[in-house]
Design a protein around this motif. Structure first.
Motif, PDB file in Angstrom:
ATOM      1  N   LEU A 160       0.852  -1.188   0.000  1.00 41.08           N
ATOM      2  CA  LEU A 160       0.000   0.000   0.000  1.00 41.08           C
ATOM      3  C   LEU A 160       0.893   1.245   0.000  1.00 41.08           C
ATOM      4  N   ARG A 161       0.674   2.105  -0.987  1.00 41.10           N
ATOM      5  CA  ARG A 161       1.406   3.370  -1.051  1.00 41.10           C
ATOM      6  C   ARG A 161       0.419   4.507  -1.313  1.00 41.10           C
ATOM      7  N   ILE A 162       0.522   5.546  -0.484  1.00 43.08           N
ATOM      8  CA  ILE A 162      -0.340   6.716  -0.602  1.00 43.08           C
ATOM      9  C   ILE A 162       0.543   7.960  -0.628  1.00 43.08           C
ATOM     10  N   ASP A 163       0.343   8.815  -1.614  1.00 44.13           N
ATOM     11  CA  ASP A 163       1.131  10.044  -1.744  1.00 44.13           C
ATOM     12  C   ASP A 163       0.199  11.254  -1.718  1.00 44.13           C
ATOM     13  N   GLY A 164       0.741  12.373  -1.258  1.00 46.61           N
ATOM     14  CA  GLY A 164      -0.055  13.587  -1.215  1.00 46.61           C
ATOM     15  C   GLY A 164       0.800  14.823  -1.053  1.00 46.61           C
ATOM     16  N   THR A 165       0.148  15.966  -0.925  1.00 43.99           N
ATOM     17  CA  THR A 165       0.828  17.248  -0.763  1.00 43.99           C
ATOM     18  C   THR A 165       0.322  17.934   0.499  1.00 43.99           C
ATOM     19  N   GLY A 166       1.114  18.880   1.008  1.00 45.37           N
ATOM     20  CA  GLY A 166       0.747  19.647   2.191  1.00 45.37           C
ATOM     21  C   GLY A 166       1.341  21.040   2.126  1.00 45.37           C
ATOM     22  N   SER A 167       0.632  22.005   2.695  1.00 47.16           N
ATOM     23  CA  SER A 167       1.084  23.396   2.627  1.00 47.16           C
ATOM     24  C   SER A 167       2.019  23.781   3.755  1.00 47.16           C
ATOM     25  N   GLN A 168       2.106  22.953   4.813  1.00 47.97           N
ATOM     26  CA  GLN A 168       2.992  23.264   5.940  1.00 47.97           C
ATOM     27  C   GLN A 168       3.941  22.104   6.179  1.00 47.97           C
ATOM     28  N   VAL A 195       5.076  15.657   6.557  1.00 48.35           N
ATOM     29  CA  VAL A 195       5.132  16.493   5.364  1.00 48.35           C
ATOM     30  C   VAL A 195       6.531  17.111   5.280  1.00 48.35           C
ATOM     31  N   ALA A 196       7.190  16.924   4.153  1.00 51.39           N
ATOM     32  CA  ALA A 196       8.514  17.493   3.923  1.00 51.39           C
ATOM     33  C   ALA A 196       8.569  18.049   2.507  1.00 51.39           C
ATOM     34  N   VAL A 197       9.022  19.280   2.372  1.00 50.23           N
ATOM     35  CA  VAL A 197       9.144  19.956   1.077  1.00 50.23           C
ATOM     36  C   VAL A 197       7.808  19.902   0.335  1.00 50.23           C
ATOM     37  N   GLY A 198       6.722  20.093   1.067  1.00 48.58           N
ATOM     38  CA  GLY A 198       5.415  20.176   0.454  1.00 48.58           C
ATOM     39  C   GLY A 198       4.797  18.868   0.018  1.00 48.58           C
ATOM     40  N   ALA A 199       5.377  17.733   0.417  1.00 45.22           N
ATOM     41  CA  ALA A 199       4.841  16.437  -0.013  1.00 45.22           C
ATOM     42  C   ALA A 199       4.974  15.420   1.118  1.00 45.22           C
ATOM     43  N   TRP A 200       4.184  14.366   1.029  1.00 50.87           N
ATOM     44  CA  TRP A 200       4.267  13.281   2.003  1.00 50.87           C
ATOM     45  C   TRP A 200       3.961  11.957   1.322  1.00 50.87           C
ATOM     46  N   THR A 201       4.512  10.863   1.902  1.00 52.65           N
ATOM     47  CA  THR A 201       4.323   9.514   1.364  1.00 52.65           C
ATOM     48  C   THR A 201       4.144   8.541   2.514  1.00 52.65           C
TER      49      THR A 201
END
Length: 251
Positions: A160-168, A195-201
Motif C-alpha cells: 500500500l502506497r499513498i502520496d499527497g501534498t501539504g502546505s505546511q 510532510v517534507a518539502v510540500g509532499a508526504w508519502t
C-alpha cells in the motif's frame, strides 16, 4: 499663447485654499481681453465625519474580519488602526481605499495566532482627515489551517502506497480507511506520514486488509478525502495462468 491647435479647457480646477482666478481671452491675432471681475473662491469648511456604527471584529486563521456601518453621511474611505494589548498603535493607519473595500468590510491578514490584538475604524473626509475612532475591539486570531491533498493511492496485493501534498512542512498526516469525522469513535488509523518539502508519502509493504477509499487528517487541522484507492490486485490473491496441455506420442 493662442494657436490653431488651442483647445477648450473644461476640467475642474482644484481649490484647496482661498484662491483668486483671472481669465484672459485671446484671438488668433494675439489680441486679448481680460475678463472682469476676478473670481474669488475658497473651499467649503471641512465637515468632521461621524463615528461609524455597528463595528464588529471576527477572528480567522491568523486574520481578523472587520465590518461596520456608515455614519450619518457616507464617506469615500475609512481608516483602520491596529493596537496591541497595552493600547499602543501597531503600524500606520490602513486606508480602505487602498484595499478597494468601499463595502465597509476588510480582512486583515498576517496576524499572530493566539495573540490578542485590537482594532478601531474611523470615517475619512474628502480633505483626508479622519473622524473619531470607534471603541477598540479585541480579537484573538486562530492558528492557520493547512491544506492537504491526495495525489495517488495504490494497493498492489500487500503493498500500500499513498502520496499527497501539504502546505505546511513538519506537520504529521494521519491516514484512515473510513471517515474520521463520522459520528462515533474515530476509526483506527492506517499510519502516519510527515510532510517534507510540500509532499508526504505513506508506505506499508505488508498490508493485508482490503480498502477502497482513504481519508487524511493533518496535525495542523487540514483534512482531505475520501480518495479512491487504485486496487491493482487483491491482497492475498494468487497469480493464475491458463492450463496448457501437452500431448506426447510417437511420430
Amino acid at each position: 499663447m493662442p494657436s490653431l491647435t488651442a483647445q477648450l479647457y473644461n476640467a475642474p480646477i482644484a481649490i484647496k485654499a482661498p484662491t483668486t482666478l483671472r481669465a484672459v481671452v485671446f484671438n488668433n491675432a494675439g489680441n486679448f481681453v481680460e475678463l472682469t471681475p476676478d473670481g474669488h473662491y475658497a473651499p467649503p469648511d471641512a465637515v468632521v465625519p461621524a463615528m461609524p456604527t455597528g463595528f464588529t471584529v471576527t477572528a480567522g486563521p491568523t486574520s481578523a474580519i472587520l465590518k461596520w456601518g456608515p455614519p450619518e453621511a457616507n464617506y469615500p474611505a475609512y481608516g483602520i488602526q491596529q493596537y496591541d494589548a497595552a493600547g499602543s498603535k501597531i503600524g500606520a493607519i490602513i486606508d480602505t481605499v487602498d484595499r478597494q473595500t468601499l463595502d465597509k468590510t476588510i480582512t486583515i491578514t498576517g496576524l499572530t495566532a493566539n495573540v490578542q490584538t485590537f482594532f478601531t475604524v474611523a470615517a475619512k473626509a474628502t480633505d483626508g482627515t479622519y473622524g473619531p475612532e470607534t471603541a477598540k475591539l479585541g480579537v484573538t486570531p486562530t492558528a492557520a489551517v493547512d491544506t492537504i491533498a491526495f495525489t495517488t493511492a495504490r494497493l498492489d496485493r500487500t503493498d500500500l502506497r499513498i502520496d499527497g501534498t501539504g502546505s505546511q512542512n513538519g506537520v504529521t498526516i494521519t491516514l484512515y480507511a473510513s471517515n474520521p469525522a463520522a459520528p462515533g469513535s474515530p476509526p483506527p488509523s492506517l499510519g502516519t506520514a510527515p510532510v517534507a518539502v510540500g509532499a508526504w508519502t505513506f508506505r506499508n509493504r505488508n498490508f493485508n486488509a482490503q480498502i477502497t477509499q482513504v481519508w487524511a487528517v493533518s496535525s495542523a487541522g487540514g483534512r482531505a478525502g475520501p480518495f479512491t484507492v487504485d486496487v491493482r490486485r487483491t491482497a492475498g490473491a494468487l497469480f493464475s495462468f491458463p492450463m496448457i496441455r501437452l500431448r506426447v506420442g510417437r511420430k
